[in-house]
Design a protein around this motif. Structure first.
Motif, PDB file in Angstrom:
ATOM      1  N   GLU A 222       0.839  -1.192   0.000  1.00 52.72           N
ATOM      2  CA  GLU A 222       0.000   0.000   0.000  1.00 52.72           C
ATOM      3  C   GLU A 222       0.887   1.260   0.000  1.00 52.72           C
ATOM      4  O   GLU A 222       1.855   1.344   0.753  1.00 52.72           O
ATOM      5  CB  GLU A 222      -0.875  -0.046   1.260  1.00 52.72           C
ATOM      6  CG  GLU A 222      -2.071   0.777   1.131  1.00 52.72           C
ATOM      7  CD  GLU A 222      -3.388   0.128   1.484  1.00 52.72           C
ATOM      8  OE1 GLU A 222      -3.441  -1.030   1.942  1.00 52.72           O
ATOM      9  OE2 GLU A 222      -4.375   0.824   1.279  1.00 52.72           O
ATOM     10  N   GLY A 223       0.577   2.197  -0.876  1.00 51.94           N
ATOM     11  CA  GLY A 223       1.318   3.449  -0.918  1.00 51.94           C
ATOM     12  C   GLY A 223       2.614   3.411  -1.721  1.00 51.94           C
ATOM     13  O   GLY A 223       3.277   4.428  -1.881  1.00 51.94           O
ATOM     14  N   GLU A 224       2.957   2.246  -2.262  1.00 49.69           N
ATOM     15  CA  GLU A 224       4.209   2.159  -3.034  1.00 49.69           C
ATOM     16  C   GLU A 224       3.994   2.537  -4.502  1.00 49.69           C
ATOM     17  O   GLU A 224       2.892   2.445  -5.034  1.00 49.69           O
ATOM     18  CB  GLU A 224       4.787   0.750  -2.934  1.00 49.69           C
ATOM     19  CG  GLU A 224       5.408   0.480  -1.579  1.00 49.69           C
ATOM     20  CD  GLU A 224       6.209  -0.813  -1.540  1.00 49.69           C
ATOM     21  OE1 GLU A 224       7.188  -0.849  -0.782  1.00 49.69           O
ATOM     22  OE2 GLU A 224       5.851  -1.789  -2.237  1.00 49.69           O
ATOM     23  N   VAL A 225       5.108   2.929  -5.117  1.00 46.31           N
ATOM     24  CA  VAL A 225       5.078   3.399  -6.507  1.00 46.31           C
ATOM     25  C   VAL A 225       5.997   2.513  -7.348  1.00 46.31           C
ATOM     26  O   VAL A 225       7.127   2.231  -6.950  1.00 46.31           O
ATOM     27  CB  VAL A 225       5.559   4.864  -6.590  1.00 46.31           C
ATOM     28  CG1 VAL A 225       5.585   5.353  -8.030  1.00 46.31           C
ATOM     29  CG2 VAL A 225       4.664   5.760  -5.732  1.00 46.31           C
ATOM     30  N   CYS A 226       5.499   2.094  -8.516  1.00 47.81           N
ATOM     31  CA  CYS A 226       6.300   1.249  -9.399  1.00 47.81           C
ATOM     32  C   CYS A 226       6.427   1.869 -10.785  1.00 47.81           C
ATOM     33  O   CYS A 226       5.441   2.278 -11.389  1.00 47.81           O
ATOM     34  CB  CYS A 226       5.668  -0.139  -9.520  1.00 47.81           C
ATOM     35  SG  CYS A 226       6.661  -1.297 -10.476  1.00 47.81           S
ATOM     36  N   ALA A 227       7.672   1.945 -11.259  1.00 46.38           N
ATOM     37  CA  ALA A 227       7.941   2.323 -12.651  1.00 46.38           C
ATOM     38  C   ALA A 227       7.956   1.026 -13.429  1.00 46.38           C
ATOM     39  O   ALA A 227       8.738   0.126 -13.116  1.00 46.38           O
ATOM     40  CB  ALA A 227       9.289   3.016 -12.751  1.00 46.38           C
TER      41      ALA A 227
END
Lengths: 175, 426
Positions: free
Chosen positions: B381-386
């Motif tokens: 939750e709340g993480e960002v992935c490129a």
């Protein structure tokens, strides 16, 4: 022919996608009934989590939303998640192709109304019941104080699928 | 009036016109994977219809969660294996030989110009890169496809996208398709085939064409499609050399499928990509696209390179070109998933795997894995992935996660810097 309709729940959203309807983590299930508790579990409405376990949601037999309903993955689990929760009519101003086809393939209804007609449904106040007259292609929406009727277009092949009880039964008898 | 490639394919496969709009087509290939097929198999067994129309036309793979992560996924694999054995389906790709379906099946030469192809997977539109009509369908369509070899479709109306202009340095096919989806919007091509043509497409290799067609569904398209040409014939040559005297003969034969000059289109869109810059998505819809420059500096937690969109050898080479001799930024994690065993082997031989590992990447076996948040790289939750994948839906790679779609070049540059980075600046 099978009767369609009942209490309606309105979801004020465009582009409700299949990941929101049934997240991929439940795609490991090999029975439809296992999907029942998870329908619309990840849906956001107005940017906030939707209460997918509410009384209104439990009672609804008809779901109303705006455009491009069911976009994304081809998972028929999205249609089954509605089906096993006793929701067999979705009303929207447009559908993603695969979702719409999956609905009719299961012998249940994806009903398209014009965007302004959908606006009128959203403008109606109070608990809504929607009934479908398939023979006449009419949708009747009723609340305590209002009643509105709309006609919808239904492709003749989709109608045959609903009458046959879905594409597998149709194809099995024909090809 | 002439015909489009999709209309020619429909004409050649018409089993029955079932309404003014709907056609039932004969299928050349039915592709299967372990997420949507086992439930179809179980249903067919229950209904006493556990048969296949032609075992040579069914190709199956275990790719979404492999090796199995738990008892449920293990059972999906088991149902597939037993079914493939029972029906003598020879082209079944299990652990050790398996890879991401839309990368693996083309590599095996299963898709040919003029074919009709279905699969219970929305990114089946990828195979249109070969001049085939290939569409994602649900489980009921899959059941009928496996059992009877037919599928129904609405008559194909086509949006033609004519692309011209030479792509700039480190501007990829992914950037082209993201910019097209931005223009079409997420439902701009619903019930339409998207035909990619023009000089830019003519110069693209098959991997680039597959990247374009792969994301046709993100604009609502039924299928992406490219005209089959010499590039198509060269890719397929190992599989078709017994059918044609020369490569020229194959190219000539493929011409019969190509759209006529006077074909009728629902819409024609002309774009020039000469000034296109690297693109990235923001938000939860694949049409929310901006130039990387406008998103530069956005912090990421994970970088993911792989999938049916961008997990091919060409994509790994692009990423490795940036990563060579560099390390991923401190505090982030990076994953690469070569899409197929052949891609993996080539990447090993070319030294790309060493480059990824030296840079600090985790190298996974070929699988769909984290792209749809099922395994091997799910976000918290709340993480960002490129990510080089195809969908940025809310929760796609894990509940509460944010996905930014981009090219392999941009993903690699982002891995090095830890923030979204224009690959031309590395």
């Amino acid at each position: 022919m099978r009767q369609f309709g009942g209490p309606a729940i309105l979801l004020d959203r465009n582009d409700i996608n299949t990941d929101e309807i049934i997240p991929a983590k439940y795609l490991t299930e090999i029975t439809k009934i296992a999907l029942r508790p998870h329908l619309l579990e990840d849906l956001l409405v107005d940017g906030k989590p939707f209460d997918h376990e509410s009384e209104a949601m439990r009672k609804a037999k008809v779901v109303v939303a705006r455009e491009n309903f069911g976009c994304g993955s081809s998972r028929e689990h999205a249609v089954w998640a509605f089906e096993v929760n006793d929701k067999d009519v979705i009303v929207a101003s447009s559908f993603a192709r695969i979702f719409r086809q999956n609905m009719f393939n299961c012998g249940i209804l994806a009903v398209e109304l014009k965007p302004e007609e959908i606006d009128q449904l959203f403008a109606m106040k109070g608990d809504m019941t929607i009934s479908i007259n398939l023979e006449k292609s009419l949708l009747l929406a009723e609340t305590a104080s209002e009643k509105k009727e709309f006609s919808f277009a239904m492709n003749s092949f989709d109608r045959q699928l609903v009458e046959a009880g879905g594409w597998l039964a149709y194809a099995d008898s024909k090809y | 009036m002439g015909k489009t490639i999709a209309e020619k394919i429909f004409d050649a496969h018409l089993r029955e016109q079932v309404s003014a709009e709907n056609m039932v087509l004969d299928l050349d290939v039915v592709l299967c994977h372990e997420i949507t097929t086992p439930i179809a198999i179980m249903d067919l067994i229950e209904k006493g219809m556990d048969k296949v129309f032609d075992p040579t036309k069914i190709k199956a793979v275990i790719d979404h969660v492999t090796p199995a992560k738990d008892s449920k996924t293990a059972m999906q694999g088991k149902i597939m294996r037993e079914w493939a054995k029972r029906h003598k389906i020879k082209d079944f790709f299990d652990i050790g030989a398996n890879g991401v379906c839309h990368a693996l099946f083309p590599e095996k030469g299963f898709i040919r110009p003029g074919y009709t192809v279905i699969m219970g997977d929305s990114h089946t539109c990828t195979h249109g890169a070969f001049g085939a009509f290939a569409a994602g369908i649900g489980t009921t369509d899959l059941e009928v496809g496996m059992y009877k070899g037919v599928c129904s479709f609405r008559a194909p109306k086509t949006i033609k996208i004519e692309v011209e202009g030479e792509l700039g340095t480190r501007v990829a096919a992914k950037d082209v398709i993201l910019s097209i989806i931005k223009q079409l919007t997420v439902n701009g091509a619903t019930d339409r085939v998207i035909e990619f043509s023009g000089p830019t497409i003519d110069t693209m290799n098959m991997a680039e064409r597959m990247t374009l067609c792969n994301m046709a569904v993100e604009a609502g398209g039924t299928c992406g499609i490219c005209q089959p040409d010499r590039t198509t014939a060269e890719y397929l040559w190992p599989f078709i050399q017994d059918d044609y005297a020369t490569l020229d003969a194959a190219v000539e034969d493929f011409q019969r499928w190509c759209s006529d000059a006077d074909a009728e289109y629902a819409k024609v869109i002309k774009i020039n990509v000469a000034d296109l810059t690297p693109m990235v998505t923001h938000g939860y819809k694949p049409d929310q696209v901006k130039p990387v420059a406008e998103m530069a500096g956005t912090k990421v937690d994970q970088v993911y390179i792989g999938s049916c969109t961008n997990g091919r050898i060409e994509d790994l080479r692009a990423a490795a070109e940036i990563l060579k001799g560099k390390k991923i930024a401190e505090g982030i994690r990076a994953i690469v998933t070569p899409a197929t065993p052949l891609t993996y082997t080539m990447a090993l031989k070319e030294g790309l795997i060493a480059i990824f590992m030296d840079a600090g990447f985790c190298v996974l076996n070929p699988t769909c894995g984290a792209c749809l948040g099922m395994s091997a790289g799910v976000l918290a939750e709340g993480e960002v992935c490129a990510s080089t994948t195809n969908r940025n839906f809310n929760g796609r790679m894990g509940k509460g996660g944010m996905v930014h779609l981009m090219s392999p070049w941009t993903a690699a540059a982002t891995a090095v810097k830890g923030v979204i980075t224009d690959p031309r600046e590395i």
